[in-house]
Design a protein around this motif. Structure first.
Motif, PDB file in Angstrom:
ATOM      1  N   MET A   1     134.906  75.637  39.746  1.00 35.00           N
ATOM      2  CA  MET A   1     134.023  76.228  38.735  1.00 35.00           C
ATOM      3  C   MET A   1     134.422  75.765  37.335  1.00 35.00           C
ATOM      4  N   SER A   2     135.745  75.692  37.067  1.00 39.26           N
ATOM      5  CA  SER A   2     136.186  75.295  35.724  1.00 39.26           C
ATOM      6  C   SER A   2     135.756  73.865  35.420  1.00 39.26           C
ATOM      7  N   ASP A   3     135.825  72.961  36.437  1.00 40.15           N
ATOM      8  CA  ASP A   3     135.399  71.581  36.231  1.00 40.15           C
ATOM      9  C   ASP A   3     133.909  71.529  35.907  1.00 40.15           C
ATOM     10  N   LYS A   4     133.145  72.366  36.617  1.00 40.55           N
ATOM     11  CA  LYS A   4     131.704  72.393  36.393  1.00 40.55           C
ATOM     12  C   LYS A   4     131.388  72.869  34.983  1.00 40.55           C
ATOM     13  N   LEU A   5     132.074  73.936  34.553  1.00 44.52           N
ATOM     14  CA  LEU A   5     131.849  74.461  33.209  1.00 44.52           C
ATOM     15  C   LEU A   5     132.263  73.428  32.168  1.00 44.52           C
ATOM     16  N   HIS A   6     133.370  72.762  32.424  1.00 40.78           N
ATOM     17  CA  HIS A   6     133.808  71.724  31.490  1.00 40.78           C
ATOM     18  C   HIS A   6     132.758  70.627  31.402  1.00 40.78           C
ATOM     19  N   SER A   7     132.180  70.263  32.521  1.00 37.24           N
ATOM     20  CA  SER A   7     131.160  69.224  32.550  1.00 37.24           C
ATOM     21  C   SER A   7     129.926  69.660  31.769  1.00 37.24           C
ATOM     22  N   LEU A   8     129.525  70.904  31.931  1.00 36.03           N
ATOM     23  CA  LEU A   8     128.356  71.418  31.204  1.00 36.03           C
ATOM     24  C   LEU A   8     128.621  71.438  29.701  1.00 36.03           C
ATOM     25  N   GLU A   9     129.834  71.830  29.335  1.00 34.38           N
ATOM     26  CA  GLU A   9     130.179  71.832  27.916  1.00 34.38           C
ATOM     27  C   GLU A   9     130.125  70.415  27.354  1.00 34.38           C
ATOM     28  N   TYR A  10     130.622  69.464  28.134  1.00 40.77           N
ATOM     29  CA  TYR A  10     130.585  68.066  27.699  1.00 40.77           C
ATOM     30  C   TYR A  10     129.148  67.591  27.528  1.00 40.77           C
ATOM     31  N   LEU A  11     128.284  67.961  28.476  1.00 43.47           N
ATOM     32  CA  LEU A  11     126.888  67.554  28.395  1.00 43.47           C
ATOM     33  C   LEU A  11     126.209  68.147  27.162  1.00 43.47           C
ATOM     34  N   CYS A  12     126.545  69.397  26.855  1.00 45.17           N
ATOM     35  CA  CYS A  12     125.981  70.017  25.643  1.00 45.17           C
ATOM     36  C   CYS A  12     126.449  69.281  24.390  1.00 45.17           C
ATOM     37  N   GLU A  13     127.719  68.949  24.356  1.00 46.55           N
ATOM     38  CA  GLU A  13     128.257  68.215  23.209  1.00 46.55           C
ATOM     39  C   GLU A  13     127.586  66.853  23.083  1.00 46.55           C
ATOM     40  N   GLU A  14     127.364  66.204  24.210  1.00 45.93           N
ATOM     41  CA  GLU A  14     126.722  64.893  24.212  1.00 45.93           C
ATOM     42  C   GLU A  14     125.297  64.988  23.666  1.00 45.93           C
ATOM     43  N   TYR A  15     124.605  66.038  24.076  1.00 50.09           N
ATOM     44  CA  TYR A  15     123.236  66.224  23.584  1.00 50.09           C
ATOM     45  C   TYR A  15     123.225  66.441  22.073  1.00 50.09           C
ATOM     46  N   LEU A  16     124.041  67.370  21.601  1.00 49.45           N
ATOM     47  CA  LEU A  16     124.053  67.697  20.174  1.00 49.45           C
ATOM     48  C   LEU A  16     124.513  66.523  19.316  1.00 49.45           C
ATOM     49  N   LYS A  17     125.372  65.675  19.871  1.00 51.95           N
ATOM     50  CA  LYS A  17     125.860  64.508  19.133  1.00 51.95           C
ATOM     51  C   LYS A  17     124.733  63.507  18.869  1.00 51.95           C
ATOM     52  N   ASN A  18     123.801  63.424  19.808  1.00 52.87           N
ATOM     53  CA  ASN A  18     122.760  62.399  19.732  1.00 52.87           C
ATOM     54  C   ASN A  18     121.373  62.924  19.358  1.00 52.87           C
TER      55      ASN A  18
END
Length: 449
Positions: free
Chosen positions: A1-18
């Protein structure tokens, strides 16, 4: 679950960056956000014979406040309500006919139409078991939306776009959705609230309001005044012009040539949004907050100061809003709020909600003063949501049904506008968006960093 949450957080950061759109670009490019003109009026997007919402006059190009009017097919809703109370009869079914067909029904037409609606309240065999009991939802609006889409599968002529067929589908949906709503609520009680559920069969000869109260309440009992008040709420919510969000959503889908069930489901989905259909719930939360923080309900000064704190985001949900106050069209008064206040007072005091009613009246009276003092805006008034939530609470209805009741009431309007869009507009609704993204070249996968 922690890996999944980390992945979702990364995806959100990627979206906001671009991705970023500067809100000020809308003003610079002349974009009418929310399809609103700079003066707050709606962008003219179509023509209708169904309903007119009058909240101001344009005098020499200036938006000039006036008392509001809600007009169904050329008839002021005030006159419809007066007839309902003068003749002591339920009138929602008459309003449905008026909105769908454009004329007032004769006594014979109305009697036959009521029988047709009664016969259409029942649901297809095993529908409740298969579509509602086996797939409960904690939100009744979502279950109503899914149920409307499911009814498509029970209609052999679901895709036929003739006037005759759409009218048939409209009457069936208008008649059966109250039954779906109550059944969905009962299942929600059992599954999510861990309370008993009960199903009552429709009783012939009852109005839509009576049908709802009878099937909702465990003992199936209600007073004539209670049913009349619910009928009144439904009449006032039956339509509000083609530009409100849910009706426009229904028109947008209808313009594509899609089926009736998809178009009406879109209206339900739109109305579920708290910026549209859930405002009366926020009013009741605000009312409870006022009661908890204002000591003297007769002290206008104390109430005004608390309203001032609401605007300053120092109280309530810190949104800066006084719920139930303000409207996109109405300026001096919302006729629906005026009608509800006038007709709800007796039952409010009789049922022990006198203090609640008095406080809401004080909010209606004092909020415009506070807005003028805090924001310089003198053209705000109470809207229908200020009193509708209290009426539902007075009727003992669960907060789960506040927005679904809005949907039940609004379906006649959605259907009337859908028919108009299909029969007369005959052009897909397709606005434009300005692209603001930057150009970039394609980089092969092995060269990306």
């Amino acid at each position: 679950m922690s890996d999944k949450l980390h992945s979702l957080e990364y995806l959100c950061e990627e979206y906001l960056k671009n991705n970023y759109i500067d809100p000020e670009m809308s003003e610079k490019l002349g974009v009418k956000r929310g399809l609103r003109n700079p003066d707050g009026t709606g962008v003219l997007a179509g023509l209708t014979n169904v309903c007119d919402v009058v909240g101001y006059d344009m005098i020499d190009g200036v938006r000039t406040p006036r008392d509001g009017q809600l007009i169904y097919r050329g008839i002021d809703v005030q006159d419809i309500v007066k007839a309902a109370y003068a003749e002591d009869r339920f009138i929602f079914e008459e309003v449905i006919w008026l909105l769908l067909f454009g004329s007032l029904p004769t006594a014979e037409e109305l009697a036959d139409f009521k029988v047709t609606m009664e016969e259409s309240r029942g649901l297809p065999e095993n529908f409740v078991e298969d579509m509602i009991i086996k797939a409960p939802s904690p939100n009744i609006m979502n279950k109503m939306q899914r149920s409307v889409l499911a009814l498509y599968s029970y209609d052999d002529d679901a895709e036929i776009q003739t006037l005759k067929n759409i009218l048939r589908q409209s009457v069936v949906l208008i008649s059966s959705l109250p039954t779906i709503m109550v059944n969905a609520y009962q299942v929600k009680r059992r599954v999510y609230d861990k309370k008993s559920m009960y199903f009552h069969m429709p009783k012939p000869g009852q109005s839509t309001a009576e049908h709802i109260l009878r099937t909702y309440r465990a003992d199936r009992k209600f007073t004539h005044e209670e049913a009349k008040l619910l009928d009144l709420c439904m009449v006032l919510h039956a339509d509000h012009g083609g530009g409100n969000n849910s009706t426009f959503a229904c028109r947008v889908l209808s313009s594509t040539g899609t089926d009736t069930y998809s178009a009406i489901a879109a209206g339900i989905g739109s109305l579920k949004g708290p910026k549209h259909g859930g405002a009366n719930i926020k009013v009741m939360e605000m009312l409870d907050d006022i009661k908890a923080n204002v000591r003297d309900y007769d002290d206008d000064t104390e109430i005004k100061e608390y309203l001032r704190r609401l605007i300053r985001k120092q109280a309530g949900d810190r949104s800066g809003l006084i719920y139930g106050i303000g409207h996109a069209v109405y300026t001096k008064s919302d006729p629906r709020a005026v009608i509800l206040r006038t007709n709800a007072e007796h039952l409010a005091y009789e049922q022990g909600f006198g203090d609640d009613f008095k406080l809401l009246c004080a909010v209606e009276r004092l909020a415009p003063q506070v807005f003028a003092e805090e924001k310089g805006n003198k053209n705000v008034c109470a809207n229908v949501d200020l009193y509708s939530g209290l009426i539902y609470r007075m009727l003992g209805l669960s907060v789960d049904l506040y927005t679904p009741l809005f949907a039940i009431s609004r379906i006649p309007g959605w259907c009337a506008h859908r028919i108009e869009e299909v029969v007369f507009a005959n052009r897909i609704i397709r606005p434009a968006y300005k692209y603001l993204g930057v150009r970039q070249r394609y980089v092969s996968l092995e060269d990306r960093r």
